[in-house]
Design a protein around this motif. Structure first.
Motif, short mmCIF file in Angstrom:
data_model
loop_
_atom_site.label_atom_id
_atom_site.label_comp_id
_atom_site.label_asym_id
_atom_site.label_seq_id
_atom_site.Cartn_x
_atom_site.Cartn_y
_atom_site.Cartn_z
N LEU A 93 0.88 -1.26 -0.10
CA LEU A 93 -0.17 0.13 0.10
C LEU A 93 0.74 1.25 0.03
O LEU A 93 0.65 2.39 -0.75
CB LEU A 93 -0.84 0.14 1.25
CG LEU A 93 -2.21 -0.64 1.22
CD1 LEU A 93 -3.07 -0.73 2.43
CD2 LEU A 93 -3.14 -0.07 -0.12
N ARG A 94 1.94 1.24 0.77
CA ARG A 94 2.52 2.39 0.87
C ARG A 94 3.72 2.68 -0.65
O ARG A 94 3.72 3.81 -0.92
CB ARG A 94 3.81 2.32 1.91
CG ARG A 94 3.22 2.35 3.43
CD ARG A 94 4.41 2.42 4.43
NE ARG A 94 5.20 1.18 4.62
CZ ARG A 94 4.55 0.12 5.28
NH1 ARG A 94 3.58 0.12 6.05
NH2 ARG A 94 5.52 -0.75 5.64
N ASP A 95 3.85 1.62 -1.24
CA ASP A 95 4.36 1.56 -2.64
C ASP A 95 3.46 2.48 -3.37
O ASP A 95 3.76 3.18 -4.26
CB ASP A 95 4.85 0.37 -3.03
CG ASP A 95 6.05 -0.22 -2.28
OD1 ASP A 95 6.90 0.63 -1.84
OD2 ASP A 95 6.28 -1.29 -2.31
N TRP A 96 2.30 1.86 -3.34
CA TRP A 96 1.08 2.33 -4.22
C TRP A 96 0.94 3.71 -4.08
O TRP A 96 0.71 4.82 -4.74
CB TRP A 96 -0.05 1.32 -4.09
CG TRP A 96 -1.24 1.86 -4.76
CD1 TRP A 96 -1.44 2.18 -6.26
CD2 TRP A 96 -2.85 2.09 -4.47
NE1 TRP A 96 -2.83 2.60 -6.57
CE2 TRP A 96 -3.47 2.42 -5.53
CE3 TRP A 96 -3.48 1.96 -2.99
CZ2 TRP A 96 -5.04 2.75 -5.41
CZ3 TRP A 96 -4.51 2.24 -2.93
CH2 TRP A 96 -5.70 2.51 -4.11
N TYR A 97 0.68 4.36 -2.70
CA TYR A 97 0.55 5.81 -2.29
C TYR A 97 1.55 6.61 -2.92
O TYR A 97 1.40 7.56 -3.39
CB TYR A 97 0.51 5.75 -0.77
CG TYR A 97 -0.52 5.27 0.01
CD1 TYR A 97 -1.67 4.53 -0.66
CD2 TYR A 97 -0.39 4.88 1.45
CE1 TYR A 97 -2.72 4.14 -0.09
CE2 TYR A 97 -1.21 4.51 2.23
CZ TYR A 97 -2.47 3.92 1.36
OH TYR A 97 -3.55 3.47 2.26
N ALA A 98 2.94 5.95 -2.96
CA ALA A 98 4.04 6.79 -3.48
C ALA A 98 3.70 6.94 -4.76
O ALA A 98 3.88 7.92 -5.56
CB ALA A 98 5.22 6.03 -3.23
N LEU A 99 3.26 5.85 -5.64
CA LEU A 99 3.13 6.10 -7.27
C LEU A 99 1.92 6.95 -7.46
O LEU A 99 2.18 7.94 -8.25
CB LEU A 99 2.53 4.64 -7.77
CG LEU A 99 3.47 3.63 -7.76
CD1 LEU A 99 2.92 2.18 -8.22
CD2 LEU A 99 4.72 3.99 -8.53
#
Length: 383
Positions: free
Chosen positions: A205-211
């Motif tokens: 989820l944190r990776d996706w938020y960064a994207l």
């Protein structure tokens, strides 16, 4: 995740037939949303001992209405098996391929839809950029494709793990990452291997938020990655995709692909979550005038069967939790969980918002012990 359960104790005697009468009631209304598993394996994959007939039966039994056949570097079509078993009323399918890189290992990527009987996307000594380009150019040429990054943090087979993605400094990392290419449509934020270890899902989820913060409108998905009939249950987790007609026998592949590409998707391992704001639903944009100083009313709804706990519901703006609710017993009945609340929050141009639902009581009917309910939406964007 849409049905009640029935649990009984019965006696089975030698030489006698014992009859069990049980009815499962559908208590979660998902009309307009078709349930989909976009990452499934069967015998064409060397690590999947599941026959096509058994795979199709497992999908139907789990309530999956659209399944993508995504075997490792192989093109599989469930269509003939679905028709042979006579289950078109309950299941539609999409032909796909899990591009499993070899030589230079850079992860696994799903591509769909593809032409039945076609050749796999090139996977030997290639790069993500070349994989994505080959996917767009693959037959059928008149169809948009979904290119999905699978299990991005799964060690030696996770794209983000292999290229050392840094979500805390995405822009800086991106300038130093020549093997990163943003030409994908979807990110498998929730893989079935992690449904009992949600901290791994939280990392994705944190990776996706960064994207999303970088302006990359990538659709989050949740898929079982099922290889077997047990342990790897099909449909855990699953996607609910917003389509005009959610009947599998009337499946419109073009409309479905368009909905996934544009983020009209809710991910569920238990709770069914929806969000609306400023006249927009999941995957849509709010008009710029909605982000006024007075704030915007954001409505969040969560439904679940009685065996799925919903103890926390969060509203997330640009990766930060801005509102938290704790549903109480008054919002649940013996038949189902129904949560419906509205919060007024300030939204500016460039913001995005999602809703997340969690439970603290394990779901006892899944194979892995300790699996907790979890579900989330894709964003509403503010332009």
């Amino acid at each position: 995740f849409e049905y009640t359960t029935s649990e009984q104790t019965i006696a089975i005697d030698e030489g006698r037939t014992t009859v069990l009468d049980a009815t499962l009631e559908r208590v979660v209304d998902t009309r307009g949303w078709i349930s989909a598993d976009l990452h499934v394996h069967a015998v064409p994959s060397p690590d999947a001992p599941t026959l096509l007939e058994d795979r199709v039966r497992s999908l139907v039994a789990s309530g999956i209405e659209v399944a993508a056949a995504t075997d490792h570097n192989a093109i599989t079509d469930y269509g003939p098996t679905i028709r042979a078993l006579g289950v078109q009323r309950w299941l539609a399918s999409i032909v796909g391929d899990e591009v499993t890189t070899r030589g230079v290992e850079l992860g696994h990527f799903n591509v769909l839809p593809l032409a039945a009987g076609g050749v796999p996307i090139p996977y030997e000594r290639t790069t993500p950029r070349d994989i994505f380009a080959a996917a767009r150019a693959a037959a059928p040429l008149d169809r948009d494709k979904i290119v999905q990054v699978n299990h991005p943090r799964m060690g030696a087979i996770g794209y983000f793990e292999l290229i050392h993605l840094d979500p805390s400094d995405f822009d800086g990392w991106r300038r130093r990452a020549p093997l990163f290419d943003a030409g994908f449509d979807a990110l498998e934020v929730f893989n079935g291997d992690d449904y009992a270890t949600l901290e791994r899902v939280e990392a994705c989820l944190r990776d996706w938020y960064a994207l999303l913060d970088a302006g990359l409108r990538v659709t989050a998905t949740g898929n079982s990655d099922s290889h077997k009939l047990t342990y790897h249950e099909a449909g855990v987790p699953r996607n609910f995709v917003r389509v005009g007609n959610d009947a599998p026998e009337a499946f419109d592949e073009r409309a479905f692909v368009d909905a996934v590409r544009h983020g009209r998707v809710v991910v569920s391992s238990g709770p069914f979550v929806r969000i609306t704001a400023g006249g927009a639903e999941v995957g849509q944009e709010m008009a710029g005038s909605a982000g006024t100083a007075a704030g915007v009313d954001v409505r969040v709804q969560v439904d679940a069967p009685p065996w799925v706990d919903v103890s926390t519901v969060e509203l997330v703006r640009r990766g930060d939790v801005v509102t938290t609710w704790h549903p109480d017993a008054r919002q649940a009945t013996p038949e189902a969980v129904h949560f419906d609340a509205t919060a007024r929050i300030a939204l500016r141009s460039g913001d995005w918002i999602i809703a997340v639902a969690r439970g603290t009581k394990p779901m006892p009917f899944l194979h892995r012990p300790g699996a907790l309910p979890f579900g989330f939406t894709n964003p509403i964007y503010v332009r």
